[in-house]
Design an enzyme around this catalytic site. Structure first.
Site, mmCIF file in Angstrom:
data_model
loop_
_atom_site.group_PDB
_atom_site.id
_atom_site.type_symbol
_atom_site.label_atom_id
_atom_site.label_comp_id
_atom_site.label_asym_id
_atom_site.label_seq_id
_atom_site.Cartn_x
_atom_site.Cartn_y
_atom_site.Cartn_z
ATOM 1 N N GLU A 119 0.830 -1.212 0.000
ATOM 2 C CA GLU A 119 0.000 0.000 0.000
ATOM 3 C C GLU A 119 0.860 1.255 0.000
ATOM 4 O O GLU A 119 1.898 1.316 0.635
ATOM 5 C CB GLU A 119 -0.933 0.019 1.218
ATOM 6 C CG GLU A 119 -1.860 -1.172 1.333
ATOM 7 C CD GLU A 119 -2.863 -1.266 0.185
ATOM 8 O OE1 GLU A 119 -2.935 -0.331 -0.628
ATOM 9 O OE2 GLU A 119 -3.568 -2.293 0.109
ATOM 10 N N GLY A 120 0.379 2.266 -0.724
ATOM 11 C CA GLY A 120 1.144 3.501 -0.916
ATOM 12 C C GLY A 120 0.957 4.517 0.199
ATOM 13 O O GLY A 120 0.163 4.331 1.130
ATOM 14 N N PHE A 121 1.690 5.590 0.063
ATOM 15 C CA PHE A 121 1.716 6.679 1.042
ATOM 16 C C PHE A 121 0.319 7.209 1.346
ATOM 17 O O PHE A 121 -0.058 7.398 2.500
ATOM 18 C CB PHE A 121 2.598 7.797 0.465
ATOM 19 C CG PHE A 121 2.785 8.996 1.344
ATOM 20 C CD1 PHE A 121 3.180 8.853 2.671
ATOM 21 C CD2 PHE A 121 2.613 10.269 0.837
ATOM 22 C CE1 PHE A 121 3.392 9.970 3.474
ATOM 23 C CE2 PHE A 121 2.822 11.393 1.634
ATOM 24 C CZ PHE A 121 3.203 11.242 2.947
ATOM 25 N N ASN A 122 -0.438 7.439 0.300
ATOM 26 C CA ASN A 122 -1.707 8.144 0.494
ATOM 27 C C ASN A 122 -2.813 7.254 1.021
ATOM 28 O O ASN A 122 -3.703 7.722 1.722
ATOM 29 C CB ASN A 122 -2.109 8.852 -0.792
ATOM 30 C CG ASN A 122 -1.190 10.023 -1.044
ATOM 31 O OD1 ASN A 122 -1.171 10.976 -0.278
ATOM 32 N ND2 ASN A 122 -0.358 9.939 -2.077
ATOM 33 N N THR A 175 -5.530 7.954 -4.889
ATOM 34 C CA THR A 175 -5.582 8.487 -3.530
ATOM 35 C C THR A 175 -4.706 9.737 -3.413
ATOM 36 O O THR A 175 -4.960 10.593 -2.574
ATOM 37 C CB THR A 175 -5.134 7.446 -2.474
ATOM 38 O OG1 THR A 175 -3.880 6.918 -2.858
ATOM 39 C CG2 THR A 175 -6.138 6.333 -2.337
ATOM 40 N N PHE A 176 -3.705 9.836 -4.260
ATOM 41 C CA PHE A 176 -2.867 11.041 -4.286
ATOM 42 C C PHE A 176 -3.726 12.256 -4.637
ATOM 43 O O PHE A 176 -3.636 13.304 -3.992
ATOM 44 C CB PHE A 176 -1.757 10.847 -5.326
ATOM 45 C CG PHE A 176 -0.657 11.882 -5.301
ATOM 46 C CD1 PHE A 176 0.591 11.577 -4.779
ATOM 47 C CD2 PHE A 176 -0.855 13.151 -5.831
ATOM 48 C CE1 PHE A 176 1.613 12.520 -4.772
ATOM 49 C CE2 PHE A 176 0.161 14.099 -5.836
ATOM 50 C CZ PHE A 176 1.398 13.787 -5.302
HETATM 51 N N1 LIG Z 1 6.153 13.684 -6.274
HETATM 52 C C1 LIG Z 1 5.108 13.023 -6.776
HETATM 53 N N2 LIG Z 1 4.978 11.729 -6.506
HETATM 54 C C2 LIG Z 1 3.905 11.091 -6.999
HETATM 55 C C3 LIG Z 1 2.954 11.725 -7.806
HETATM 56 N N3 LIG Z 1 2.007 10.821 -8.128
HETATM 57 C C4 LIG Z 1 2.370 9.682 -7.541
HETATM 58 N N4 LIG Z 1 3.520 9.841 -6.874
HETATM 59 C C5 LIG Z 1 4.283 8.849 -6.126
HETATM 60 O O1 LIG Z 1 3.735 7.605 -6.331
HETATM 61 C C6 LIG Z 1 3.092 7.165 -5.177
HETATM 62 C C7 LIG Z 1 1.698 6.786 -5.609
HETATM 63 O O2 LIG Z 1 1.161 6.059 -4.755
HETATM 64 P P1 LIG Z 1 0.217 6.749 -3.688
HETATM 65 O O3 LIG Z 1 -0.740 7.639 -4.359
HETATM 66 O O4 LIG Z 1 0.936 7.342 -2.586
HETATM 67 O O5 LIG Z 1 -0.357 5.554 -3.055
HETATM 68 P P2 LIG Z 1 -1.537 4.760 -3.483
HETATM 69 O O6 LIG Z 1 -2.301 4.472 -2.269
HETATM 70 O O7 LIG Z 1 -1.011 3.634 -4.262
HETATM 71 O O8 LIG Z 1 -2.318 5.834 -4.339
HETATM 72 P P3 LIG Z 1 -2.807 5.762 -5.782
HETATM 73 O O9 LIG Z 1 -2.066 4.608 -6.331
HETATM 74 O O10 LIG Z 1 -2.462 7.056 -6.447
HETATM 75 O O11 LIG Z 1 -4.254 5.569 -5.576
HETATM 76 C C8 LIG Z 1 3.090 8.343 -4.210
HETATM 77 O O12 LIG Z 1 3.314 7.966 -2.886
HETATM 78 C C9 LIG Z 1 4.240 9.160 -4.668
HETATM 79 O O13 LIG Z 1 5.434 8.720 -4.062
HETATM 80 C C10 LIG Z 1 3.140 13.088 -8.090
HETATM 81 O O14 LIG Z 1 2.375 13.730 -8.781
HETATM 82 N N5 LIG Z 1 4.224 13.694 -7.568
#
Ligand SMILES: Nc1nc2c(ncn2[C@@H]2O[C@H](COP(=O)(O)OP(=O)(O)OP(=O)(O)O)[C@@H](O)[C@H]2O)c(=O)[nH]1
Ligand SMILES: *[C@@H]1O[C@H](CO)[C@@H](O)[C@H](O)[C@H]1NC(C)=O
Ligand SMILES: *[C@@H]1O[C@H](CO)[C@@H](O)[C@H](O)[C@H]1NC(C)=O
Length: 446
Positions: free
Chosen positions: A69-72, A405-406
């Site tokens: 799972e990612g940051f957001n 989620t971002f």
């Molecule tokens: N700096 C930056 N990083 C991004 C951007 N879009 C995605 N990322 C990176 O890619 C990751 C995408 O995953 P997240 O959105 O965090 O996590 P997630 O829960 O997988 O969210 P989504 O996949 O977008 O639904 C983020 O944590 C960032 O590290 C952006 O526009 N700018």
């Protein structure tokens, strides 16, 4: 803390006066006098080996999330766990231990160590503390007497799934369904990921099948275990107690970005986007509890630029039909710039280098936050994501990527700043998408 230096024993004979004085010296949330004594003081648990200061220690709630799972999404899980903590605190003095960041799938910038990252690198801890008591993991190690977590519960679903139409909240101790990510060492301690704190050990690990909102775990923590520290692994299995309610928003509003990142974003806005809080009518209050934007007069204007979040990578690999081609996105951007009478566009994206090059050709006027290597090391991938989100949150108009989620977190940030929802809840449509539904508007409950 005064309590720490006193190496006495935790015993019933301890003069109450002394205890009272020590409690006074603690932060208010540790000292909650009306609350029952912590586990260490209860019958059968007054382990004499514990230093007496543990008599006034709270009980600790720790958690972790499924590694992919990612940051957001993790930011969303924090809200759910915070809600559980609030429920626990109605009965006992519990504190949330913030799970260190790291090892995230998306955080792959080479050559920089990205584990064991404290929350203070990305969020403002005093702001979090105005909502619920939180401490960093390092502080937990320092005050709880070592790298031990007494009870780890791995949350999972029910092996049999759930029958349609018969939803009920439930929680039961069950055999672990998946291969356990913890193993016993030769001393009988459980070893696991533990946010890359290799010396951390679990004293007991078991699995709980859970179906329901976060607070469904509360009775187990209050009644079924007396462990001083309890970790819920795979906490994303818990649902929100009340998505979009007052508690939800209080916690969300408390997740103020770390000041050093906001400052970087603000300087960038000023220098490259002619955007300042004064001109944009986005006055910010350091204390989030004082940030109440009344909807009728809510008119954050935002900086004179279009904010764009283009989520790429895994979002395009599956050829998702709700995600546009770069050409499609650029076409929409130009049409928005014209309608909104704006000249500047700030683009946040996780696109790979070749895509960024193409984007620069298609959209030469785009502005991006391009960190130097030094800045990357300083802020890390998580900090750069925060800076991008902060800048997008201050744009006159924002458009994001479908179900990212971002992008969702940017919506919320703009809602907090008091933007007109029409300028916020927008997303790109796929090139051939027929029914391009726009994101839902979630209004803050104060
Ligand atoms: N700096 C930056 N990083 C991004 C951007 N879009 C995605 N990322 C990176 O890619 C990751 C995408 O995953 P997240 O959105 O965090 O996590 P997630 O829960 O997988 O969210 P989504 O996949 O977008 O639904 C983020 O944590 C960032 O590290 C952006 O526009 N700018
Ligand atoms: C918790 O304790 C109650 C009462 O003893 C018991 O019925 C229940 O099964 C226990 N739940 C778990 C998950 O251990
Ligand atoms: C480990 O935890 C489970 C669940 O709370 C409990 O049933 C079991 O007795 C514990 N084992 C030990 C050795 O404490």
């Amino acid at each position: 803390m005064a309590a720490r230096g006193l190496g006495g024993r935790c015993s019933a004979e301890l003069p109450l006066l002394l205890l009272g004085l020590a409690v006074l010296a603690l932060p208010p949330w540790l000292a909650a006098a009306s609350e029952p004594p912590p586990a260490a003081l209860r019958a059968g648990h007054a382990a004499s080996s514990k230093k007496w200061y543990s008599c006034v220690l709270p009980r600790y709630l720790l958690y972790d999330v499924n590694p992919p799972e990612g940051f957001n999404l993790r930011r969303d899980v924090y809200i759910r766990v915070a809600s559980l903590l609030k429920t626990l605190r109605k009965s006992e003095n519990w504190v949330l231990v913030l799970p260190p960041w790291g090892h995230l799938y998306h955080w792959q910038s080479p050559d920089i160590l990205q584990t064991r990252i404290a929350w203070s690198e990305f969020f403002d801890i005093p702001s979090l503390n105005r909502n619920i008591p939180v401490i960093e993991y390092e502080q937990f190690l320092a005050e709880s007497g070592g790298p031990f977590i007494e009870q780890v519960y791995v949350l999972q679903g029910y092996a049999e799934g759930w029958k349609e139409g018969t939803w009920e909240e439930k929680i039961d101790e069950k055999p672990c369904i998946d291969q356990l990510m913890y193993s016993k060492d030769k001393h009988g301690y459980y070893r696991g990921w533990f946010w890359d704190y290799k010396e951390t050990r679990g004293l007991n690990v078991s699995c709980l099948s859970v179906q329901g909102s976060a607070s469904v775990v509360a009775p187990i923590l209050l009644k079924n275990t007396s462990a001083q520290s309890v970790m819920l692994d795979r906490a994303e299995n818990l649902l929100h107690d009340h998505y979009g309610g007052k508690d939800y928003w209080n916690t969300r509003r408390s997740m103020v970005f770390a000041k050093h990142l906001r400052v970087v974003g603000d300087e960038f806005r000023k220098k490259y986007l002619q955007s300042t809080d004064e001109a944009d009518k986005t006055q910010y209050k350091e204390d989030w509890t004082q940030m109440k934007v009344k909807s009728l007069t809510s008119t954050a204007l935002g900086g004179p630029y279009l904010g764009v979040h283009l989520r790429r990578r895994d979002f395009i690999w599956g050829h998702r039909e709700d995600v546009p081609s770069l050409q499609g996105a650029v076409k929409k951007i130009y049409s928005l710039l014209e309608t909104l009478n704006l000249e500047k566009v700030f683009v946040a994206t996780d696109a790979v280098e070749e895509e960024v090059e193409l984007l620069k050709k298609l959209l030469p006027e785009m502005v991006r936050f391009e960190p130097s290597l030094e800045e990357l090391e300083l802020y890390k991938d998580g900090g750069l994501a925060v800076i991008d989100q902060w800048i997008c949150a201050h744009a006159r108009y924002f458009i994001g990527t479908s179900v990212s989620t971002f992008s969702f977190r940017i919506h919320e940030e703009r809602e907090i700043l008091g933007f007109d929802p029409k300028t916020t809840y927008n997303r790109f449509c796929g090139d051939t998408e027929k029914n391009c539904e726009q994101p839902a508007h979630w209004k803050i409950v104060y």
